[in-house]
Scaffold this active site. Structure first.
Site, PDB file in Angstrom:
ATOM      1  CG  LEU A   1      -1.931  -1.081   1.424  1.00 16.74           C
ATOM      2  CD1 LEU A   1      -2.642  -0.918   2.762  1.00 16.74           C
ATOM      3  CD2 LEU A   1      -2.931  -1.070   0.276  1.00 16.74           C
ATOM      4  CG  ASP A   2       0.446   4.245  -2.939  1.00 14.28           C
ATOM      5  OD1 ASP A   2       1.336   3.496  -3.385  1.00 14.28           O
ATOM      6  OD2 ASP A   2      -0.476   4.704  -3.621  1.00 14.28           O
ATOM      7  CE  LYS A   3       5.311   8.985   4.742  1.00 12.06           C
ATOM      8  NZ  LYS A   3       6.330  10.055   4.577  1.00 12.06           N
ATOM      9  NE  ARG A  47      -2.264   8.172  -5.184  1.00 10.79           N
ATOM     10  CZ  ARG A  47      -1.012   8.435  -4.807  1.00 10.79           C
ATOM     11  NH1 ARG A  47      -0.234   7.446  -4.366  1.00 10.79           N
ATOM     12  NH2 ARG A  47      -0.550   9.668  -4.862  1.00 10.79           N
TER      13      ARG A  47
END
Length: 325
Positions: free
Chosen positions: A152-154, A251
């Site tokens: 997962l992205d930060k 996104r």
């Protein structure tokens, strides 16, 4: 978390013998160059390292040394001699707290908080989820990427599964390749979405910005299904279901259809609208995760609530108390 536990992202047939990998090239990779096929089968290693191993005769195909220009047909037996990266710095264990949703001898399911980087990278060698795993579950040091099979992205919160053994790692990777892992996200996007839909648009690295991804005809297949959960004036809360799991997929796909995520400064910074919500990160949360247990073969599913900042934002929208910037 109990540290006393029982002892890649690709679908490969074979096993690991010390520093030797034995694989079979899947039929669907027929026509690719050898280095391209192996990059997909061994994602924990860069293509540059794989090419260097080919040149150094560390990789054989059907008992003959491979070349950087050769193409595969599918079905070939490949032997890869893994060499340590001379420039690599061992990642250090760190006692970073983890929110464990489920744990047994094979799996660890974690609710990742906003702000926690999953894997060390340039500028992020410490303070990551991988550093935490090395502390709490030391045996994952023997696995590719410390058992991490997806990310997962930060600034995205929510559920991640980590393998604790090579058997479970191989099984989870195969499930991801077969697209049987269920991953559902909640995303707050700009614009009023009328109906459910699917975005089927391949993704590639942005040629102008290596940090970003973009829709490109020559990119990797990427499919996102979405449905409406709740509507607000000028905004929609969506449930996004991943069929594939590319970097920044939701996104980029939401931006592609004209509904960028609230708070996403990378993919919605150029949006011109009177409505700009004061939210400091992309409004994206990995709410549900489902998979087949590698040993019991039972389908298991987990769900975690929205983090406080996201939940508060939705509540403010329902009460019409959000200030526009």
């Amino acid at each position: 978390m109990d540290k006393d536990t029982e002892n890649s992202s690709s679908d490969y047939k074979g096993n690991t013998e010390g520093d030797i990998r034995k694989l079979v090239i899947p039929d669907e990779q027929g026509g690719l160059r050898l280095d391209q096929a192996l990059s997909a089968l061994l994602p924990e290693f860069s293509r540059n390292r794989i090419q260097n191993w080919i040149r150094a005769r560390k990789i054989s195909v059907d008992d003959a040394f491979g070349t950087t220009r050769m193409k595969v047909c599918g079905g070939e037996s490949v032997r890869v001699e893994i060499e340590p990266d001379p420039n690599a710095t061992p990642d250090a264990p760190e006692a970073i707290p983890l929110d464990v949703v489920f744990e047994d001898s094979m799996l660890l399911v974690i609710n990742k908080p906003v702000g926690l980087v999953v894997h060390p990278g340039s500028g992020n060698r410490q303070g990551t989820m991988l550093n935490a795993l090395l502390h709490w579950v030391p045996q994952v040091a023997e696995l590719p990427r410390a058992g991490i099979v997806h990310r997962l992205d930060k600034d995205t919160s929510g559920l991640l599964v980590v393998a604790k053994t090579l058997k479970s790692h191989t099984d989870l990777v195969r499930q991801l390749q077969a697209r049987t892992v269920k991953r559902e996200y909640l995303a707050l996007v700009y614009g009023e979405v009328d109906r459910p839909g699917t975005v089927d648009a391949p993704l590639a690295r942005d040629p102008h910005n290596r940090v970003k991804r973009t829709v490109h005809t020559m990119g990797k297949e990427a499919v996102t299904h979405y449905e409406v959960v709740e509507r607000f004036p000028g905004l929609t809360l969506l449930r996004c279901k991943l069929e594939t799991g590319r970097t920044h997929q939701i996104r980029v796909h939401m931006q592609h259809i004209g509904h960028p995520l609230v708070g996403d400064t990378v993919y919605s910074a150029s949006r011109r609208s009177h409505l700009r919500l004061p939210f400091p990160r992309q409004a994206l949360h990995a709410e549900r995760l489902g998979l087949i247990h590698p040993v019991t073969q039972e389908f298991m599913q987990w769900e975690c609530p929205l983090p406080p900042d996201f939940a508060s934002l939705l509540q403010a929208l329902r009460e019409n108390t959000v200030w526009e910037a």
